[in-house]
Scaffold this active site. Sequence first.
Site, PDB file in Angstrom:
ATOM      1  N   ARG A   1     150.829  59.776  35.504  1.00 18.54           N
ATOM      2  CA  ARG A   1     150.941  58.760  36.565  1.00 18.54           C
ATOM      3  C   ARG A   1     149.581  58.266  37.056  1.00 18.54           C
ATOM      4  NH1 ARG A   1     154.702  56.957  40.797  1.00 18.54           N
ATOM      5  NH2 ARG A   1     153.641  56.914  42.797  1.00 18.54           N
TER       6      ARG A   1
ATOM      7  N   ILE B   1     152.942  50.625  43.378  1.00 20.47           N
ATOM      8  CA  ILE B   1     153.622  51.544  42.455  1.00 20.47           C
ATOM      9  C   ILE B   1     154.592  52.309  43.337  1.00 20.47           C
ATOM     10  CG2 ILE B   1     151.715  53.228  42.692  1.00 20.47           C
ATOM     11  CD1 ILE B   1     152.400  54.338  39.944  1.00 20.47           C
ATOM     12  N   SER B   2     155.850  52.423  42.916  1.00 22.71           N
ATOM     13  CA  SER B   2     156.866  53.067  43.749  1.00 22.71           C
ATOM     14  C   SER B   2     156.578  54.561  43.916  1.00 22.71           C
ATOM     15  CB  SER B   2     158.253  52.879  43.136  1.00 22.71           C
ATOM     16  OG  SER B   2     158.521  51.509  42.957  1.00 22.71           O
ATOM     17  N   GLN B   3     157.092  55.105  45.010  1.00 26.46           N
ATOM     18  CA  GLN B   3     157.007  56.552  45.281  1.00 26.46           C
ATOM     19  C   GLN B   3     157.637  57.309  44.091  1.00 26.46           C
ATOM     20  OE1 GLN B   3     159.931  57.455  48.175  1.00 26.46           O
ATOM     21  NE2 GLN B   3     158.958  59.313  48.903  1.00 26.46           N
TER      22      GLN B   3
END
Length: 213
Positions: A34, A60-62
Site C-alpha cells: 500500500r 486513497i480510501s481507508q
Amino acid sequence: MDYKEARERMVNDQIIGRGIKDKCVIEAMLEIPRHLFVLYADRDLAYGDYPLSIGEGQTISQPYMVAWMTEILSLKGEEKVLEIGTGSGYQGAILAKLSKEVYTIERHKVLAERVEKIYDELGIKNIKVIIGDGTEGLSLYAPYDRIIVTAGTPKIPPPLIEQLGDGGRLVAPIGTSYLQMLILLEKNGEKTKITELGSCVFVPLVGKFGWKE
Ligand code: SAM
C-alpha cells in the site's frame, strides 16, 4: 520503517479485527504494498486507519473500506471487474489480484498516469486504466461481472446498471456529498435487488450521471 510489519498490523487490527473474513481479501491486503500507492512523503502513514490525500483533491480510501467493498463483491478469481474512480490505484491492485481482468476509470489524467506507472513497476498486467467519465461506464468491454464505484454519487449511474451482467454485483456509496450509504445491487435477469450495508464518506463522483462540477 518495516512496511511488511506495518501491513501485518494493519490487517490484524483493522481488517480481521473488524470482521472481514474472506481469506483471499486478507491475503491480498497482506501482499499488496500500500505504501507504493500513496504520495512519497506519506509512505510511513500508508498503513494507518484513515484515508490519505493523493493530490488533485482526491484520496486513497481507508484500508478497512477497501477490504469491506472487496469482500462484498465476493470475487472467485474468474470475474471481469469495472472500477469507477482509480484514485491511487490501490483498490484496483487488490481487485486485479482477486479477479481475472479489471478495467478502472479515472477522470484525472495525472492520477491515471501515475497509477499506470505503478502497475507497470509491480508487474500487474490484468488491469487497464482508462481516463474518462466513469459515470458513463465502459460499454466497450461490457457486460461486467462486478462493478465497484469508489466515489460518492446521488444515484447509481444508469449506464452502470445496464453494463452489469446477469448475476452481477455492484457496490457503490449513494447519498449526499458529505455522507453516503454503501449499497449492494444484485442483478438477476430483469430484476435488481438493492441492499443497504452501512454509512460511509467518499469524495464526490463528478460526471454526467453523478455530481455536476
Ligand atoms: N479506489 C481508489 C483508491 O484505491 O485509491 C479511491 C478512489 S477516490 C476515493 C475517488 C476517485 O474517483 C478520485 O480519484 C476521483 O478523481 C475519481 N472520480 C470522481 N468522479 C469520477 C468519474 N466520473 N469518473 C472517474 N473517476 C472519477
